[in-house]
Design a protein around this motif. Structure first.
Motif, PDB file in Angstrom:
ATOM      1  N   HIS A 214       0.855  -1.180   0.000  1.00  0.00           N
ATOM      2  CA  HIS A 214       0.000   0.000   0.000  1.00  0.00           C
ATOM      3  C   HIS A 214       0.892   1.231   0.000  1.00  0.00           C
ATOM      4  O   HIS A 214       1.644   1.444   0.924  1.00  0.00           O
ATOM      5  CB  HIS A 214      -0.829  -0.044   1.284  1.00  0.00           C
ATOM      6  CG  HIS A 214      -2.174   0.556   1.121  1.00  0.00           C
ATOM      7  ND1 HIS A 214      -3.153  -0.043   0.368  1.00  0.00           N
ATOM      8  CD2 HIS A 214      -2.711   1.694   1.601  1.00  0.00           C
ATOM      9  CE1 HIS A 214      -4.236   0.702   0.401  1.00  0.00           C
ATOM     10  NE2 HIS A 214      -3.994   1.768   1.137  1.00  0.00           N
ATOM     11  N   GLN A 215       0.814   2.002  -1.045  1.00  0.00           N
ATOM     12  CA  GLN A 215       1.532   3.276  -1.114  1.00  0.00           C
ATOM     13  C   GLN A 215       2.992   3.199  -0.660  1.00  0.00           C
ATOM     14  O   GLN A 215       3.383   3.838   0.330  1.00  0.00           O
ATOM     15  CB  GLN A 215       0.791   4.293  -0.260  1.00  0.00           C
ATOM     16  CG  GLN A 215       0.609   5.551  -1.019  1.00  0.00           C
ATOM     17  CD  GLN A 215      -0.725   6.223  -0.910  1.00  0.00           C
ATOM     18  OE1 GLN A 215      -1.526   5.941  -0.021  1.00  0.00           O
ATOM     19  NE2 GLN A 215      -0.947   7.126  -1.823  1.00  0.00           N
ATOM     20  N   SER A 217       7.120   3.878  -0.692  1.00  0.00           N
ATOM     21  CA  SER A 217       7.998   4.973  -1.122  1.00  0.00           C
ATOM     22  C   SER A 217       8.655   4.522  -2.428  1.00  0.00           C
ATOM     23  O   SER A 217       8.646   3.324  -2.747  1.00  0.00           O
ATOM     24  CB  SER A 217       9.066   5.220  -0.064  1.00  0.00           C
ATOM     25  OG  SER A 217       9.917   4.090  -0.028  1.00  0.00           O
ATOM     26  N   ASP A 263       2.877   6.644  -5.978  1.00  0.00           N
ATOM     27  CA  ASP A 263       1.818   7.610  -5.659  1.00  0.00           C
ATOM     28  C   ASP A 263       1.060   7.989  -6.930  1.00  0.00           C
ATOM     29  O   ASP A 263      -0.173   8.081  -6.933  1.00  0.00           O
ATOM     30  CB  ASP A 263       2.410   8.892  -5.048  1.00  0.00           C
ATOM     31  CG  ASP A 263       2.942   8.647  -3.649  1.00  0.00           C
ATOM     32  OD1 ASP A 263       2.589   7.601  -3.067  1.00  0.00           O
ATOM     33  OD2 ASP A 263       3.707   9.493  -3.150  1.00  0.00           O
ATOM     34  N   LEU A 266      -1.280   5.105  -8.037  1.00  0.00           N
ATOM     35  CA  LEU A 266      -2.457   4.973  -7.156  1.00  0.00           C
ATOM     36  C   LEU A 266      -3.399   6.156  -7.327  1.00  0.00           C
ATOM     37  O   LEU A 266      -4.613   6.002  -7.304  1.00  0.00           O
ATOM     38  CB  LEU A 266      -2.012   4.836  -5.694  1.00  0.00           C
ATOM     39  CG  LEU A 266      -1.422   3.474  -5.358  1.00  0.00           C
ATOM     40  CD1 LEU A 266      -0.903   3.446  -3.932  1.00  0.00           C
ATOM     41  CD2 LEU A 266      -2.455   2.367  -5.544  1.00  0.00           C
ATOM     42  N   GLU A 267      -2.811   7.321  -7.522  1.00  0.00           N
ATOM     43  CA  GLU A 267      -3.639   8.509  -7.725  1.00  0.00           C
ATOM     44  C   GLU A 267      -4.501   8.335  -8.969  1.00  0.00           C
ATOM     45  O   GLU A 267      -5.688   8.642  -8.969  1.00  0.00           O
ATOM     46  CB  GLU A 267      -2.727   9.720  -7.885  1.00  0.00           C
ATOM     47  CG  GLU A 267      -3.324  10.973  -7.288  1.00  0.00           C
ATOM     48  CD  GLU A 267      -2.281  12.049  -7.187  1.00  0.00           C
ATOM     49  OE1 GLU A 267      -2.079  12.735  -8.204  1.00  0.00           O
ATOM     50  OE2 GLU A 267      -1.643  12.175  -6.115  1.00  0.00           O
TER      51      GLU A 267
END
Ligand SMILES: Nc1ncnc2c1ncn2[C@@H]1O[C@H](COP(=O)(O)OP(=O)(O)OP(=O)(O)O)[C@@H](O)[C@H]1O
Length: 658
Positions: A214-215, A217, A263, A266-267
């Motif tokens: 999940h998300q 780095s 990011d 997912l965005e």
């Protein structure tokens, strides 16, 4: 000959692909579509990340790959063999939550796991050596003596607990490791170090690893070799992690600079139904374009093959229509899909021999058995573990203080009760109190014990660690052993301080209280299993206790005949009457009440005859103790058998372990 067969080099035989392959997997549950034509592959030595927004189907995919969710159509194969019950044992599943017994140390937890999960034939020292080597590899050697801990008592840190969770699964040397969000709740440094450890382990041991994430780095993101993107139950990208940004650019979703790719992805996947639809549509378009190219025959790089995989595997219908089948992939292409080179030639180190011996065992009896260890080993280990875990709950200092306090209080209140008719009510009172206390204390203890262990047991049962019967028997033997220590102390002091019957009845009273506590414990276990929720269990137990107490025989001696049968459902009724029997039929006789102007004896032999002592028979008759001692004692065994049986049936057939 098919198109693909013609591409085979002479001498090369078509082989099934290594690793975990899933094609066009469709899964529904409760009328909801969880997975829609999901495709991908996890190869040995590679880390596959499954990413997607919340609710996109990541956990559902892992549940399907591990065999916990059944597929409606499509295929999941491991090294070319469909995943069935037997193959399932080669796949381990590290759940998102780290569920452990909080009172055990890490060493105890890992030793228990190693002894129970590794095959019976493997010597115990080898199992423990293997456990230590694994702990070292996962960086756990420094905290072996730390307790696992929970919200209330501190123990291992989040990262250490996660590693411990992984170690418990890796101990069996599974071919495939599935991890559900292993970095959730960890800070960046811990998460990064965990993924790095996992990567090293994967390459080192050539394991097939699939992890949802999940998300992450960007540094963590690029640790993954392969990426599977999920969106609303569809697999919208499968391929090399490094290529995903280019892929998004190719479908007109370019990434602006200085963005973390994870990011960005997912965005996009979360940015509304229109974009989602575009991404899903594009993935199907891509599959369509790629299906006609001869991508598996030219000298592709591994990355390209990964991409081609996703395209090919998305077209089950074409495969089924007979162009070629997965098992017919040419050997030269397969070689590319095989193992990554090992980082060093000495990777096996000291684990090598253990690894080999485990493989040997795999091929013999172990693979044919349902359970890795024998019943007796499971029982022994589970008894030891339950003992360590439960002793803090049952024998903590507050419990000891409570027992000492009650012992002193009862001894003082009823100190050396004279054996006279006037104190008969007190004599009954003390016996009723003793029965009540030693019936209800284990009952309450047991009611809360199952709900407390539920998560751990369900996790272990779902992964097939041991037989339910071994656990159940271990639980009962351990708890009753712990429970009887306190009544021994209590009774030895209270019995003689109060001045109850005598040496013979003392031992019989002690035996009766043990059996009585056992009834309380088995009833509590049954209620705990029935409710599987601490609060509900306690509420129900309180009502049940009121019922038992009311009908125990102290408060209700003159019930209407039509309802008097109800007392037979109270186990306290039997114990109380057995203790009264021992008290009145043994020891020195009770003196008749002194005749005064206002009071006289209740017993005819006192006021009609010239007796100064009440005959035992009259006392038993007066208190309607119609049965013999054994007549009251034996029904307690019926209660024990009944509650044990009901508890087991409830646990076995009505409490799901998944
Ligand atoms: N047994 C089930 N019955 C009905 N719907 C379910 C079931 N299991 C999962 N779902 C639904 O399927 C969807 C996917 O769930 P899943 O847990 O796989 O998502 P996820 O990607 O792992 O989410 P998260 O990242 O939040 O854990 C969700 O909408 C969920 O509510």
């Amino acid at each position: 000959m098919t198109d693909v067969d013609s591409n085979l080099d002479p001498g090369e035989t078509a082989k099934a692909p290594e690793g975990l392959v899933f094609r066009n997997v469709i899964v529904h549950a409760n009328g909801t579509s969880l997975l829609n034509s999901v495709c991908g592959a996890a190869l040995p030595g590679h880390l596959l990340a499954v990413m997607g927004p919340s609710g996109s189907g990541k956990t559902s995919l892992l549940n399907t790959l591990s065999g916990r969710l059944s597929i409606d159509s499509g295929e999941v194969t491991l090294n070319g063999i469909p995943v069935d019950r037997r193959i399932k044992r080669k796949i381990c599943y590290v759940l998102q939550n780290d569920i452990f017994f909080s009172n055990l140390t890490l060493k105890e937890t890992l030793s228990f796991t190693a002894i129970l999960r590794l095959p019976e034939e493997m010597p115990q020292e080898d199992k423990l050596d293997k456990m230590m080597t694994l702990a070292k590899e996962l960086g756990l050697q420094r905290c072996m003596d730390t307790t696992m801990g929970d919200t209330f008592c501190p123990g291992l840190s989040g990262g250490e607990k996660k590693r411990a969770n992984i170690a418990c699964e890796l101990i069996t040397d599974p071919d495939v490791i599935l991890l559900d969000e292993p970095t959730s709740g960890l800070d960046y440094g811990t998460a990064f170090s965990l993924i790095q450890t996992l990567k090293t382990y994967t390459e080192h041991h050539q394991k097939t690893v699939v992890t949802t994430i999940h998300q992450p780095s960007s540094q963590i993101f690029f640790q993954f070799d392969t990426l599977l993107l999920m969106c609303a139950g569809h697999s919208v990208y499968y391929g090399n992690t490094r290529d995903v940004v280019d892929y998004f650019a190719s479908i007109e979703l370019p990434m602006t600079s200085h963005y973390n790719p994870a990011d960005f992805i997912l965005e996009k996947l979360k940015s509304g139904p229109e974009i989602q639809e575009k991404i899903i549509k594009a993935s199907y378009e891509k599959r369509k374009v790629l299906k006609n190219t001869d991508m598996l025959t030219h000298d592709n790089s591994l990355e390209e093959i990964h991409k081609d995989f996703s395209a090919v595997m998305g077209e089950e219908r074409d495969l089924d229509q007979g162009k070629w089948k997965w098992r017919e992939i040419p050997g030269k292409v397969l070689n590319k899909l095989k193992r990554k080179p090992k980082p060093s030639d000495t990777v096996e180190e000291d684990t090598g021999s253990i690894h080999m011996s485990l493989l040997d065992l795999e091929n013999t009896t172990f693979s044919r058995r349902k359970w890795p260890t024998k019943f007796i080993t499971q029982y022994k280990q589970l008894t030891l573990r339950t003992f360590r875990q439960s002793k803090i709950r049952i024998m903590n200092k507050f419990k000891l203080i409570e027992t000492v306090f009650l012992t002193v209080l009862l001894s003082l209140i009823w100190f050396q009760l004279p054996r006279i008719e006037e104190t008969l009510r007190d004599r009954m009172g003390v016996l009723f109190y003793i029965s009540m206390h030693w019936g209800f204390t284990p009952l309450f203890d047991a009611v809360i014990s199952f709900p407390m262990e539920k998560l751990v047991i369900n996790k272990e049962r779902a992964a097939g660690w041991y037989r339910l019967s071994a656990y159940y028997l271990a639980k009962i033997t351990t708890e009753i052993t712990l429970i009887i220590v306190q009544p021994i102390f209590f009774l030895t002091i209270v019995y003689w301080s109060v001045g109850l019957s005598g040496p013979g009845p003392f031992f019989a009273t002690m035996g009766t209280i043990f059996v009585h506590s056992f009834v309380g414990q088995t009833m509590g276990l049954f209620l705990g299993i029935l409710c599987m929720d601490m609060r509900r269990g306690i509420s129900i137990a309180t009502v049940v206790i009121m019922f038992i107490m009311l009908l125990g025989g102290f408060y209700t001696r003159n019930m209407p005949v039509w309802i008097s049968w109800i007392k037979y459902f109270s186990f306290l009724h039997y114990t109380f009457h057995a203790l009264l029997y021992l008290e009145f039929s043994g020891g020195s006789p009770i003196q008749c009440a002194a005749e005064t102007g206002t009071t006289s004896s209740n017993f005819p032999s006192c006021f009609e005859g010239n007796n100064t002592r009440i005959p035992a028979q009259d006392l038993l008759q007066f208190y309607r103790i119609d049965l013999s001692y054994w007549g009251y004692f034996m029904p307690l065994f019926v209660f024990i058998s009944l509650f044990l049986l009901l508890g087991y049936v409830q646990l076995r057939f009505f409490q799901k372990s998944k």
